[in-house]
Design a protein around this motif. Sequence first.
Motif, mmCIF file in Angstrom:
data_model
loop_
_atom_site.group_PDB
_atom_site.id
_atom_site.type_symbol
_atom_site.label_atom_id
_atom_site.label_comp_id
_atom_site.label_asym_id
_atom_site.label_seq_id
_atom_site.Cartn_x
_atom_site.Cartn_y
_atom_site.Cartn_z
ATOM 1 N N ILE A 93 -11.556 -9.006 4.260
ATOM 2 C CA ILE A 93 -10.342 -8.295 3.872
ATOM 3 C C ILE A 93 -9.347 -9.297 3.280
ATOM 4 C CG2 ILE A 93 -8.490 -6.781 4.649
ATOM 5 C CD1 ILE A 93 -11.313 -5.578 4.979
ATOM 6 N N THR A 94 -8.869 -8.993 2.081
ATOM 7 C CA THR A 94 -7.909 -9.860 1.410
ATOM 8 C C THR A 94 -6.706 -9.026 0.970
ATOM 9 O OG1 THR A 94 -9.006 -9.549 -0.725
ATOM 10 C CG2 THR A 94 -9.692 -11.462 0.578
ATOM 11 N N ALA A 95 -5.690 -9.708 0.517
ATOM 12 C CA ALA A 95 -4.510 -9.020 -0.014
ATOM 13 C C ALA A 95 -3.945 -9.856 -1.151
ATOM 14 C CB ALA A 95 -3.462 -8.828 1.076
ATOM 15 N N GLY B 291 -0.053 -3.325 -4.569
ATOM 16 C CA GLY B 291 1.190 -3.732 -3.908
ATOM 17 C C GLY B 291 0.985 -4.617 -2.691
ATOM 18 N N GLY B 292 -0.126 -5.331 -2.656
ATOM 19 C CA GLY B 292 -0.384 -6.235 -1.539
ATOM 20 C C GLY B 292 -1.083 -5.601 -0.353
ATOM 21 N N ARG C 233 -10.944 -4.064 -6.112
ATOM 22 C CA ARG C 233 -9.907 -3.030 -6.158
ATOM 23 C C ARG C 233 -10.326 -1.810 -5.341
ATOM 24 N NH1 ARG C 233 -5.732 -3.580 -9.672
ATOM 25 N NH2 ARG C 233 -5.794 -5.457 -10.917
ATOM 26 N N ILE C 234 -10.810 -2.080 -4.149
ATOM 27 C CA ILE C 234 -11.129 -1.024 -3.185
ATOM 28 C C ILE C 234 -10.300 -1.321 -1.947
ATOM 29 C CG2 ILE C 234 -12.932 0.100 -1.818
ATOM 30 C CD1 ILE C 234 -14.981 -1.020 -3.848
ATOM 31 N N SER C 235 -9.374 -0.419 -1.636
ATOM 32 C CA SER C 235 -8.478 -0.687 -0.509
ATOM 33 C C SER C 235 -9.111 -0.283 0.822
ATOM 34 C CB SER C 235 -7.150 0.048 -0.699
ATOM 35 O OG SER C 235 -7.321 1.431 -0.535
#
Length: 83
Positions: free
Chosen positions: A11-13, A19-20, A28-30
């Motif tokens: 998991i990254t941000a 928006g972080g 680009r999968i939240s």
Amino acid sequence: MTQHRSLLERITARPEVFGGKPIIRDMRISVETVLSLLAQGVSHEELLDDYPDLEREDILACTAYAHAVVAGDTLSAVKVAAS
């Protein structure tokens, strides 16, 4: 707990992506999207079919992240890697 921490490393941000919000492996999968789909009853297999770059461990990482947040683990256990 070691496996839990290694899953959280997926998991990254990034401030410029969603928006972080936490995302999976800098894609680009939240995490929010995956958890929402799981809550709606979408199976792991369906997720993997719909998101070909997603790996089974990514789904587990999302649930591990949710568990860490709900369990109130220390911030270091929940903090995501900035990329």
